[in-house]
Write an enzyme that holds these catalytic residues in place. Structure first.
Site, PDB file in Angstrom:
ATOM      1  N   SER A   8       0.795  -1.292   0.076  1.00 46.21           N
ATOM      2  CA  SER A   8      -0.057  -0.059  -0.178  1.00 46.21           C
ATOM      3  C   SER A   8       0.932   1.429   0.082  1.00 46.21           C
ATOM      4  CB  SER A   8      -0.859  -0.091   1.362  1.00 46.21           C
ATOM      5  OG  SER A   8      -1.731   1.232   1.363  1.00 46.21           O
ATOM      6  N   HIS A  33      -1.122  -1.049  -4.353  1.00 45.63           N
ATOM      7  CA  HIS A  33      -2.114  -0.737  -3.805  1.00 45.63           C
ATOM      8  C   HIS A  33      -2.340   0.482  -3.517  1.00 45.63           C
ATOM      9  CE1 HIS A  33      -6.057  -1.684  -1.735  1.00 45.63           C
ATOM     10  NE2 HIS A  33      -5.714  -0.824  -0.857  1.00 45.63           N
ATOM     11  N   ASP A  35      -4.715   3.806  -2.066  1.00 45.65           N
ATOM     12  CA  ASP A  35      -6.000   4.325  -1.575  1.00 45.65           C
ATOM     13  C   ASP A  35      -6.220   5.623  -1.938  1.00 45.65           C
ATOM     14  OD1 ASP A  35      -6.637   1.969   0.064  1.00 45.65           O
ATOM     15  OD2 ASP A  35      -4.579   2.457   1.018  1.00 45.65           O
ATOM     16  N   MET A  37      -8.620   8.634  -1.308  1.00 45.13           N
ATOM     17  CA  MET A  37      -9.732   9.220  -0.213  1.00 45.13           C
ATOM     18  C   MET A  37     -10.059  10.675  -0.355  1.00 45.13           C
ATOM     19  SD  MET A  37      -7.215   7.863   3.187  1.00 45.13           S
ATOM     20  CE  MET A  37      -6.535   6.449   3.268  1.00 45.13           C
ATOM     21  N   HIS A  66      -8.303   1.568  -4.920  1.00 44.79           N
ATOM     22  CA  HIS A  66      -9.061   1.539  -3.878  1.00 44.79           C
ATOM     23  C   HIS A  66      -9.952   2.680  -3.645  1.00 44.79           C
ATOM     24  CE1 HIS A  66     -10.012   0.310   0.657  1.00 44.79           C
ATOM     25  NE2 HIS A  66     -11.216   0.541   0.208  1.00 44.79           N
ATOM     26  N   MET A  68     -12.026   5.108  -1.850  1.00 47.70           N
ATOM     27  CA  MET A  68     -12.656   5.479  -0.231  1.00 47.70           C
ATOM     28  C   MET A  68     -13.378   6.722  -0.596  1.00 47.70           C
ATOM     29  SD  MET A  68      -9.939   4.144   2.396  1.00 47.70           S
ATOM     30  CE  MET A  68      -8.887   2.712   2.270  1.00 47.70           C
ATOM     31  N   MET A 137     -12.125  -4.813   4.564  1.00 48.82           N
ATOM     32  CA  MET A 137     -11.096  -4.036   5.488  1.00 48.82           C
ATOM     33  C   MET A 137     -11.261  -4.471   6.909  1.00 48.82           C
ATOM     34  SD  MET A 137     -10.617  -1.454   3.647  1.00 48.82           S
ATOM     35  CE  MET A 137      -9.784  -0.431   4.800  1.00 48.82           C
ATOM     36  N   GLY A 144      -3.658   4.786   7.886  1.00 44.10           N
ATOM     37  CA  GLY A 144      -2.742   3.481   8.245  1.00 44.10           C
ATOM     38  C   GLY A 144      -2.147   3.236   9.629  1.00 44.10           C
ATOM     39  N   ASP A 175      -7.331  -5.751   3.775  1.00 43.57           N
ATOM     40  CA  ASP A 175      -6.826  -4.476   3.673  1.00 43.57           C
ATOM     41  C   ASP A 175      -6.683  -3.789   5.419  1.00 43.57           C
ATOM     42  OD1 ASP A 175      -5.876  -1.949   3.297  1.00 43.57           O
ATOM     43  OD2 ASP A 175      -7.169  -1.363   1.869  1.00 43.57           O
TER      44      ASP A 175
END
Length: 223
Positions: A8, A33, A35, A37, A66, A68, A137, A144, A175
């Site tokens: 990640s 990976h 994220d 956000m 991913h 979010m 999740m 993190g 994750d």
């Protein structure tokens, strides 16, 4: 099928991001990976399209994106253009999940659904056939370094049971809080993809940490 390791980038050194990208390129990792956000769905803001485009420029492995974010349908085309191979949306953020997954697949991407810790896998019963990947999740999304939620093991088993005979090629991704202390147990429970953040990037030797996770053999029981 050998499991996948997806470091990640949320845990990477943002001041030396290219160095960490090159490390992943040369490692035994399978995916990046990433994220995304928006500060609304989760209380944090991470990467935007300029950073994602820069990552894609240097990455030599698929981007596992991913989302979010609220109302992800607005940006799916743009994420594809920015290099996403996998696009995962949150069940909790989608009013018309089937339509969203169809749109992702129509772009040629693997379509994923993420579930927050409080969301049961049973919500996917009517759509499990249409999902390529489910991201469970194992921490509350947004930051993190959080503690792994132990109930995750039961969710993996429940999801695998739900998919049995209907979607036997479903990938189950975990994750949050994944590392050497729980990776083998997760794989034995039925996980296929391990997202590793701090356990990789806070390690003295990230490449070796990735290799250790990749070379676990869940079929071999230890005494």
């Amino acid at each position: 099928m050998k499991h996948f390791i997806a470091p990640s980038l949320l845990a990477a050194d943002f001041a030396n991001l290219q160095n960490d990208i090159e490390m992943i390129n040369s490692s035994e990792a399978d995916w990046f990976h990433i994220d995304i956000m928006d500060g609304m769905f989760v209380p944090n803001i991470s990467f935007g399209f300029p950073v994602l485009n820069a990552i894609n420029k240097h990455a030599k492995k698929p981007l596992d994106v991913h989302l979010m974010i609220m109302d992800p349908d607005r940006y799916i085309d743009e994420f594809k253009k920015s290099g996403a191979a996998n696009i995962t949306v949150h069940y909790e953020a989608c009013s018309h999940l089937h339509r969203t997954l169809t749109a992702i697949k129509d772009l040629g991407c693997r379509a994923g659904v993420a579930l927050n810790p409080h969301t049961p896998v049973s919500v996917l019963e009517d759509i499990i056939d249409d999902i390529d990947l489910v991201c469970i999740m194992s921490v509350n999304p947004g930051f993190g370094g959080q503690k792994f939620i132990e109930h995750t093991y039961n969710k993996i088993k429940s999801l695998r049971y739900l998919a049995k005979g209907r979607n036997d090629h479903l990938l189950i991704e975990i994750d949050g809080g994944v590392g050497s202390q729980n990776a083998l147990t997760l794989l034995r429970a039925g996980a296929d993809v391990l997202v590793a953040g701090n356990s990789v990037f806070a390690s003295p030797d990230p490449t070796s940490s990735i290799a250790s996770l990749k070379n676990l053999s869940p079929e071999i029981l230890t005494s």
